[in-house]
Design a protein around this motif. Sequence first.
Motif, PDB file in Angstrom:
ATOM      1  N   LEU A 247       1.673   0.089   8.975  1.00 10.57           N
ATOM      2  CA  LEU A 247       1.533  -0.799   8.645  1.00 10.57           C
ATOM      3  C   LEU A 247       2.714  -0.726   7.522  1.00 10.57           C
ATOM      4  O   LEU A 247       3.004  -2.593   7.241  1.00 10.57           O
ATOM      5  CB  LEU A 247       0.647   0.008   6.923  1.00 10.57           C
ATOM      6  CG  LEU A 247      -1.031  -0.419   6.923  1.00 10.57           C
ATOM      7  CD1 LEU A 247      -1.335   0.054   6.483  1.00 10.57           C
ATOM      8  CD2 LEU A 247      -1.502  -1.727   7.529  1.00 10.57           C
ATOM      9  N   LEU A 248       3.855   0.049   7.385  1.00  8.74           N
ATOM     10  CA  LEU A 248       4.967  -0.355   6.087  1.00  8.74           C
ATOM     11  C   LEU A 248       6.404  -1.027   6.912  1.00  8.74           C
ATOM     12  O   LEU A 248       6.864  -1.388   6.894  1.00  8.74           O
ATOM     13  CB  LEU A 248       6.097   0.975   6.020  1.00  8.74           C
ATOM     14  CG  LEU A 248       5.517   1.670   4.967  1.00  8.74           C
ATOM     15  CD1 LEU A 248       5.817   2.969   4.205  1.00  8.74           C
ATOM     16  CD2 LEU A 248       5.036   0.473   3.439  1.00  8.74           C
ATOM     17  N   LYS A 249       5.938  -0.467   8.723  1.00 13.54           N
ATOM     18  CA  LYS A 249       6.367  -1.438   9.796  1.00 13.54           C
ATOM     19  C   LYS A 249       6.216  -2.846   9.454  1.00 13.54           C
ATOM     20  O   LYS A 249       7.445  -3.780  10.043  1.00 13.54           O
ATOM     21  CB  LYS A 249       6.546  -1.133  10.677  1.00 13.54           C
ATOM     22  CG  LYS A 249       6.725   0.336  11.307  1.00 13.54           C
ATOM     23  CD  LYS A 249       6.252   1.140  12.776  1.00 13.54           C
ATOM     24  CE  LYS A 249       7.160   1.633  12.951  1.00 13.54           C
ATOM     25  NZ  LYS A 249       6.757   2.021  15.049  1.00 13.54           N
TER      26      LYS A 249
ATOM     27  N   ALA B 109      -3.752   9.402   7.166  1.00 14.43           N
ATOM     28  CA  ALA B 109      -3.249   8.227   6.075  1.00 14.43           C
ATOM     29  C   ALA B 109      -1.826   7.795   5.599  1.00 14.43           C
ATOM     30  O   ALA B 109      -1.223   6.955   6.168  1.00 14.43           O
ATOM     31  CB  ALA B 109      -3.642   9.145   4.783  1.00 14.43           C
ATOM     32  N   PHE B 110      -1.455   9.444   6.676  1.00 14.74           N
ATOM     33  CA  PHE B 110       0.345   9.343   6.323  1.00 14.74           C
ATOM     34  C   PHE B 110       0.871   8.615   7.649  1.00 14.74           C
ATOM     35  O   PHE B 110       1.621   7.577   8.165  1.00 14.74           O
ATOM     36  CB  PHE B 110       0.772  10.894   6.278  1.00 14.74           C
ATOM     37  CG  PHE B 110       2.421  10.178   7.124  1.00 14.74           C
ATOM     38  CD1 PHE B 110       3.828  10.459   5.931  1.00 14.74           C
ATOM     39  CD2 PHE B 110       2.916  10.568   8.444  1.00 14.74           C
ATOM     40  CE1 PHE B 110       4.866  10.375   6.442  1.00 14.74           C
ATOM     41  CE2 PHE B 110       3.905  10.422   8.402  1.00 14.74           C
ATOM     42  CZ  PHE B 110       5.098  10.404   7.896  1.00 14.74           C
TER      43      PHE B 110
ATOM     44  N   VAL C  62      -5.882  -5.558   8.014  1.00 16.06           N
ATOM     45  CA  VAL C  62      -7.724  -5.721   7.504  1.00 16.06           C
ATOM     46  C   VAL C  62      -7.550  -4.221   8.261  1.00 16.06           C
ATOM     47  O   VAL C  62      -8.761  -3.751   7.381  1.00 16.06           O
ATOM     48  CB  VAL C  62      -8.733  -6.604   7.956  1.00 16.06           C
ATOM     49  CG1 VAL C  62      -9.735  -6.384   8.184  1.00 16.06           C
ATOM     50  CG2 VAL C  62      -8.599  -8.039   7.286  1.00 16.06           C
ATOM     51  N   ILE C  63      -7.659  -3.768   9.056  1.00 14.21           N
ATOM     52  CA  ILE C  63      -8.058  -3.210   9.778  1.00 14.21           C
ATOM     53  C   ILE C  63      -6.409  -1.742   9.716  1.00 14.21           C
ATOM     54  O   ILE C  63      -7.413  -1.069   9.198  1.00 14.21           O
ATOM     55  CB  ILE C  63      -8.226  -3.101  11.423  1.00 14.21           C
ATOM     56  CG1 ILE C  63      -8.650  -4.114  12.028  1.00 14.21           C
ATOM     57  CG2 ILE C  63      -7.925  -1.828  12.337  1.00 14.21           C
ATOM     58  CD1 ILE C  63      -8.635  -4.123  13.759  1.00 14.21           C
ATOM     59  N   GLY C  64      -5.831  -1.698   9.125  1.00 14.64           N
ATOM     60  CA  GLY C  64      -5.254  -1.125   8.870  1.00 14.64           C
ATOM     61  C   GLY C  64      -5.168  -0.599   7.699  1.00 14.64           C
ATOM     62  O   GLY C  64      -5.199   0.843   7.462  1.00 14.64           O
TER      63      GLY C  64
ATOM     64  N   PRO D 247       4.351  -6.534   4.063  1.00 19.33           N
ATOM     65  CA  PRO D 247       5.566  -6.578   2.902  1.00 19.33           C
ATOM     66  C   PRO D 247       4.664  -5.515   1.525  1.00 19.33           C
ATOM     67  O   PRO D 247       3.991  -4.876   1.492  1.00 19.33           O
ATOM     68  CB  PRO D 247       4.950  -8.249   2.472  1.00 19.33           C
ATOM     69  CG  PRO D 247       3.929  -9.120   3.268  1.00 19.33           C
ATOM     70  CD  PRO D 247       3.602  -7.881   4.189  1.00 19.33           C
ATOM     71  N   ILE D 248       5.597  -5.018   1.427  1.00 20.77           N
ATOM     72  CA  ILE D 248       6.558  -3.923   0.575  1.00 20.77           C
ATOM     73  C   ILE D 248       4.895  -3.516  -0.618  1.00 20.77           C
ATOM     74  O   ILE D 248       4.585  -3.090  -0.974  1.00 20.77           O
ATOM     75  CB  ILE D 248       7.704  -2.896   0.209  1.00 20.77           C
ATOM     76  CG1 ILE D 248       6.763  -1.923  -0.396  1.00 20.77           C
ATOM     77  CG2 ILE D 248       8.223  -4.121  -0.063  1.00 20.77           C
ATOM     78  CD1 ILE D 248       6.849  -0.568   0.339  1.00 20.77           C
ATOM     79  N   GLY D 249       5.292  -5.145  -1.640  1.00 19.71           N
ATOM     80  CA  GLY D 249       4.916  -4.904  -3.104  1.00 19.71           C
ATOM     81  C   GLY D 249       2.899  -5.412  -2.154  1.00 19.71           C
ATOM     82  O   GLY D 249       2.598  -4.256  -3.097  1.00 19.71           O
ATOM     83  N   PRO D 250       2.664  -5.854  -1.856  1.00 14.62           N
ATOM     84  CA  PRO D 250       0.760  -6.224  -1.353  1.00 14.62           C
ATOM     85  C   PRO D 250       0.607  -4.369  -0.627  1.00 14.62           C
ATOM     86  O   PRO D 250      -0.463  -4.048  -0.629  1.00 14.62           O
ATOM     87  CB  PRO D 250       0.680  -7.116  -0.166  1.00 14.62           C
ATOM     88  CG  PRO D 250       2.118  -8.169  -0.776  1.00 14.62           C
ATOM     89  CD  PRO D 250       3.017  -7.355  -1.122  1.00 14.62           C
TER      90      PRO D 250
END
Length: 127
Positions: free
Chosen positions: A68-70, A61-62, A8-10, A73-76
């Motif tokens: 977040l990517l760490k 953003a980067f 949620v925060i991320g 899950p990549i799809g959501p």
Amino acid sequence: MSKKHFYVIGFGALILFDTFTQVCFKLASAHAGEFALTSLWLHEIVFGPWIYGAVLGYCGAFITWMTLLKHAPIGPAFAASHLEVITVLAISVMYFGEHLSLTQVFGGLCIVAGIIFLSMSETEQAH
């Protein structure tokens, strides 16, 4: 911090950074005036304050996206990263006086529905 709070925060931070970036681009464009490939126009873009806001927004953003990517899950995560389309549409209407067409409203609803469905499918797969 639980995973849910982290997400949620991320994702909230990612949406804020992306929205801030897009609004800064809009304000930079308004500040510089109509596009003309001249040195004066380029000077207005390069030395205008809003372009620096856009760069800072992209950097934020980067960093947020890589963090977040760490964990997500990549799809959501990929789908949720596009929620700024909705926030930019809302800000464009409220602050820039732009008008939404029915197609844009429908498209925004499709984006939100897609993110919800992806999140639900990810939750079902986890169980």
